[in-house]
Design a protein around this motif. Structure first.
Motif, PDB file in Angstrom:
ATOM      1  N   TRP A 618      -8.292  11.706  22.499  1.00  0.00           N
ATOM      2  CA  TRP A 618      -7.664  11.047  23.406  1.00  0.00           C
ATOM      3  C   TRP A 618      -8.134   9.712  23.213  1.00  0.00           C
ATOM      4  N   ARG A 619      -7.438   8.660  23.999  1.00  0.00           N
ATOM      5  CA  ARG A 619      -7.878   7.132  24.243  1.00  0.00           C
ATOM      6  C   ARG A 619      -7.515   6.844  25.307  1.00  0.00           C
ATOM      7  N   ILE A 620      -8.752   5.886  25.857  1.00  0.00           N
ATOM      8  CA  ILE A 620      -8.214   5.273  27.357  1.00  0.00           C
ATOM      9  C   ILE A 620      -8.586   3.817  26.979  1.00  0.00           C
ATOM     10  N   GLY A 621      -7.632   2.957  27.333  1.00  0.00           N
ATOM     11  CA  GLY A 621      -7.969   1.498  26.905  1.00  0.00           C
ATOM     12  C   GLY A 621      -7.286   1.019  25.743  1.00  0.00           C
ATOM     13  N   GLY A 622      -7.500  -0.254  25.296  1.00  0.00           N
ATOM     14  CA  GLY A 622      -7.198  -0.670  23.797  1.00  0.00           C
ATOM     15  C   GLY A 622      -5.871  -1.507  24.079  1.00  0.00           C
ATOM     16  N   GLU A 637     -10.665  -5.977  25.359  1.00  0.00           N
ATOM     17  CA  GLU A 637     -10.674  -4.810  26.436  1.00  0.00           C
ATOM     18  C   GLU A 637     -11.482  -3.694  25.996  1.00  0.00           C
ATOM     19  N   ALA A 638     -12.258  -3.057  26.944  1.00  0.00           N
ATOM     20  CA  ALA A 638     -13.074  -1.948  26.716  1.00  0.00           C
ATOM     21  C   ALA A 638     -12.069  -0.641  26.347  1.00  0.00           C
ATOM     22  N   VAL A 639     -12.671   0.122  25.255  1.00  0.00           N
ATOM     23  CA  VAL A 639     -11.696   1.017  24.984  1.00  0.00           C
ATOM     24  C   VAL A 639     -12.675   2.399  24.650  1.00  0.00           C
ATOM     25  N   ILE A 726     -20.891   7.477  18.808  1.00  0.00           N
ATOM     26  CA  ILE A 726     -20.773   6.755  17.755  1.00  0.00           C
ATOM     27  C   ILE A 726     -21.080   5.328  18.216  1.00  0.00           C
ATOM     28  N   ALA A 727     -21.838   4.663  17.526  1.00  0.00           N
ATOM     29  CA  ALA A 727     -22.463   3.281  18.020  1.00  0.00           C
ATOM     30  C   ALA A 727     -21.413   2.243  17.666  1.00  0.00           C
ATOM     31  N   GLY A 728     -21.045   1.218  18.801  1.00  0.00           N
ATOM     32  CA  GLY A 728     -19.948   0.547  18.664  1.00  0.00           C
ATOM     33  C   GLY A 728     -20.482  -0.900  19.479  1.00  0.00           C
ATOM     34  N   ASN A 729     -19.858  -1.959  18.944  1.00  0.00           N
ATOM     35  CA  ASN A 729     -20.194  -3.328  19.302  1.00  0.00           C
ATOM     36  C   ASN A 729     -19.220  -3.752  20.506  1.00  0.00           C
ATOM     37  N   GLY A 730     -18.058  -2.895  20.975  1.00  0.00           N
ATOM     38  CA  GLY A 730     -17.120  -3.486  21.808  1.00  0.00           C
ATOM     39  C   GLY A 730     -17.513  -3.497  22.995  1.00  0.00           C
ATOM     40  N   LEU A 731     -16.612  -3.880  23.969  1.00  0.00           N
ATOM     41  CA  LEU A 731     -17.173  -4.008  25.330  1.00  0.00           C
ATOM     42  C   LEU A 731     -17.399  -2.610  26.065  1.00  0.00           C
TER      43      LEU A 731
END
Length: 769
Positions: A618-622, A637-639, A726-731
């Motif tokens: 599932w995904r929330i946001g984006g 937007e944060a996802v 999982i490392a990420g650079n997003g908000l």
């Protein structure tokens, strides 16, 4: 003009220091923090004492999600403070702490004429509303989105002021100095924050403040938590040793205790009670009645509760719902009701013809089952009301209490308390109103604590629903080409909005649930899969049962229907569930990576018959769940993304879950330990919704008001939980909701694998097919 949490202005404040406001609407507020003796306020977010203690204001409710650590951690990192010198103070309600992203998201509730305020010039209306109300509510996992920018800017400005004070003493340029570990350094010299705070408070900060481009340590996305700066939770020691104060722990001089009995849903009025029997209970002080409830006040809560039982209150009921009537209304609406199309992708279902397959999914009303039942302490004296209460929307609770006792808003003060669990339960404020009314009637301080049974009767369960999921598939390989969800359910978010923003009673708010569709109740319904044509229909129906918000909200029930349905589509054509999903995720490679990692963690065997493994994502946001690329002009937007593999089987006494393995992508993670706690807790909360937490109703009341009657998992039922990030650079995305959404469908898919039975009802029951 777009609303951006990066565009912030530091301005002068009364009392010294700075207050952070939004640059799109420059405002100045009096410093909400009140510095004590030997303290200096550096604006709305922090103050520094002569002993070096840095106190950070937290305007959000601490309900277990760790916000009283996250915001102070951001301030400490930006300020250059040592974590051991950080303290926390609940912030008073103020426009300086406006939760603008939440106000924008909930704009249809407080300004129904506007479809949404997240973008464009209308975003200024959300800003103005959030500041003027002021709107400091805690919900939707938006605390970091709302406050990371202002808190960091305030800390950066304070750091600059401290460095300026040190540089003045040393006769050097302030840009040549550095601050870390609670000291300012230059060329072998050092001065502590404690020694500099008084002088620093008189400096004006640079505009804009010098934000540290990388305050979180090395590494992409995951905050470095080395041995020297562990960022341990600040609230944990007090919660472990029992010294943490909740609303029910408040003790005031001359205080008495209240127990309350609410009428069932559908109550018209209180018709009778046995006052003579109650007066025989030692310790009874007073009985207070209302048309829909009655309360006993005693020298102890136990005396009040025993007197309440002796009262044996009787209520006149009308149209009291029961489980059969609720299901009948959902059936009728699902099959015959008028639907409103609230979301479409591609051409919807206009040109698809008859669906390849249709399945029905049902979800029963579910309760929050918080560890702490509703409680509030109130004192009314000299025309002034004081309330000690845990509230996710403190300003709305304050105003509702003021109106209930005939006071102006300015004559009511709320002291924010932490919550012993909430899951959005503390967005309701009935107990605050009741405590105020009881304190007014008693003429002395009153502490109200709902019993577990009253929490069941008067709480707001998650709305029940029935969903027909229809799919269109390609003939050659069974890949989904179209999806339609027809969902019969109350307009639950609109109903909640009437209670929160319009101060309507539950009965009055319930009337909106059969009148118009509720797009906010379908967030995430446009699924992350690249299915070309999707149609989402809402059939609003008033089932006679007030409903409310719950952890996971729309994502928790829609993910169940969608992810179970996707599994069924794969099984129809003999496809392996993981590869079937991967084919549909070409436009979301990060979610695809979550699926692959979760499969490796769980040693996924393809979900073969009798394996007992099930998968869901599932995904929330984006981009709003459309599955396509986001508008490049839209604000970032944060996802949150997650994939989960559950291992489960049907055992003695019900569903047995032995393992949950999840891979999670939250963008940049501020505190890895708290993120892990939230994901693990969310998975277990989602598991509880899969196996229990549901109410059945008779004559307007739950048939069981005890925790033992909810089939909640116990410690021995807790599965092995493995989480990989999982490392990420997003908000930074909120970790609190996403685990809830994915757990139930993963467990349902696992049970299908283990038993060859498809269970399409929550909570999962063995007779489902």
């Amino acid at each position: 003009m777009r609303l951006s949490r990066r565009g912030l202005l530091a301005g002068a404040a009364v009392g010294g220091g700075l207050v952070v406001a939004w640059s799109l609407w420059p405002r100045e507020f009096d410093t909400p923090l009140s510095p004590g003796r030997g303290e200096w306020a550096f604006g709305a977010w922090l103050k520094i004492a002569h002993d070096g203690v840095v106190t950070v204001a937290v305007p959000q409710l601490e309900m277990g999600q760790g916000i009283t650590t996250l915001l102070p951690q951001l301030v400490a990192a930006e300020l250059g403070a040592d974590w051991r010198q950080i303290a926390v103070e609940p912030a008073p309600v103020s426009g300086a702490y406006a939760n603008v992203p939440l106000a924008a998201k909930w704009a249809p509730l407080w300004m129904p004429m506007l479809p949404g305020l997240a973008d464009g010039p209308d975003a200024l209306l959300a800003l103005r509303y959030a500041q003027e109300e002021p709107f400091n509510a805690t919900a939707e996992g938006l605390s970091l989105a709302a406050f990371e920018g202002p808190a960091r800017e305030a800390a950066a400005a304070a750091r600059a002021m401290l460095v300026m004070a040190a540089a003045q003493r040393w006769g050097v340029a302030w840009e040549e100095c550095d601050a870390h570990s609670g000291f300012v350094f230059h060329d072998g010299k050092q001065l502590s924050f404690a020694a500099l705070a008084g002088a620093a408070s008189r400096f004006s900060p640079p505009d804009p403040p010098p934000i540290n481009p990388q305050p979180y340590g090395e590494g992409p996305g995951l905050l470095a938590e080395d041995e020297t700066v562990p960022y341990l939770r600040l609230d944990l020691p007090a919660k472990v040793d029992g010294s943490y104060l909740f609303a029910g722990d408040v003790r005031l001089p001359n205080m008495i205790y209240a127990a309350i009995h609410h009428g069932p849903v559908g109550t018209e009025e209180l018709t009778g009670f046995d006052l003579a029997a109650a007066r025989k209970v030692r310790g009874l002080v007073q009985v207070v009645k209302n048309p829909r409830w009655i309360a006993a006040l005693g020298e102890t809560w136990w005396a009040a509760e025993q007197a309440l039982k002796a009262l044996k209150p009787r209520f006149k009921l009308s149209a009291a719902p029961d489980s059969d009537s609720i299901e009948q209304k959902l059936d009728n609406a699902l099959l015959k009701g008028d639907a409103v199309r609230i979301a479409t992708r591609g051409g919807g279902d206009a040109a698809l013809g008859d669906p390849s397959v249709t399945y029905r999914y049902d979800i029963a009303p579910a309760t929050h089952a918080t560890l702490e039942t509703a409680s509030a302490t109130a004192r009314m004296a000299d025309g002034r009301l004081e309330l000690w209460v845990a509230s996710q929307a403190p300003e709305h609770a304050r105003r509702a209490a003021a109106r209930a006792v005939g006071l102006s808003d300015r004559d009511v003060v709320i002291y924010p308390m932490g919550a012993g669990g909430s899951f959005d339960r503390r967005l309701e404020h009935d107990h605050a109103i009741e405590a105020a009314v009881l304190a007014q009637a008693a003429g002395r301080p009153v502490q109200l604590i709902w019993s577990r049974a009253q929490e069941a009767v008067a709480g707001r369960p998650r709305a029940p629903l029935a969903c027909l999921a229809s799919g269109w598939t390609a003939k050659e390989n069974g890949t989904a080409t179209g999806l339609r969800l027809r969902v019969a359910m109350p307009a639950t978010v609109r109903e909640f909005g009437k209670r929160l923003f319009d101060n309507k009673t539950a009965e009055a708010a319930l009337r909106v649930t059969d009148s118009a569709a509720d797009p906010l109740a379908f967030e995430g319904a446009l699924v992350p899969y690249a299915i070309p044509d999707i149609a989402i229909d809402h059939v609003p129906v008033n089932v006679g049962l007030p409903s409310g918000r719950m952890r996971g909200n729309a994502h928790a029930y829609l993910a169940f229907a969608v992810e179970c349905f996707v599994d069924e589509l794969a099984k129809r054509v003999g496809r392996e569930p993981l590869s079937y999903r991967m084919e549909l995720l070409g436009e979301d490679p990060r979610l695809a990576e979550c699926l692959q990692r979760a499969a490796r963690l769980a040693q996924w065997d393809g979900g073969a018959d009798k394996s007992g493994q099930g998968i869901a994502c599932w995904r929330i946001g984006g981009d709003g769940g459309t599955g396509g690329s986001a508008d490049p002009e839209a604000p970032e937007e944060a996802v949150a993304r997650i994939a989960c593999v559950a291992t489960a089987h049907a055992g003695d006494g019900g569903v047995k879950v032995s393992k949950l393995a999840a891979a999670v992508d939250l963008g940049r993670i501020v505190n890895l330990d708290i993120a892990r706690q939230q994901i693990e807790g969310g998975l277990l909360f989602g598991m509880s919704l899969a196996t229990g937490s549901a109410f059945s109703y008779s004559k307007g009341a739950p048939t069981s008001g005890r925790l033992a009657g909810l089939a909640l998992p116990r410690l021995g039922d807790a599965p092995e939980v493995t989480v990989e990030f999982i490392a990420g650079n997003g908000l930074p995305a909120d970790p609190g909701e996403i685990g809830v959404a994915v757990a139930a469908p993963a467990i349902a898919n696992a049970l299908q694998s283990a038993t060859d039975l498809r269970m399409r009802r929550l909570p999962l029951i063995s007779e489902g097919i």
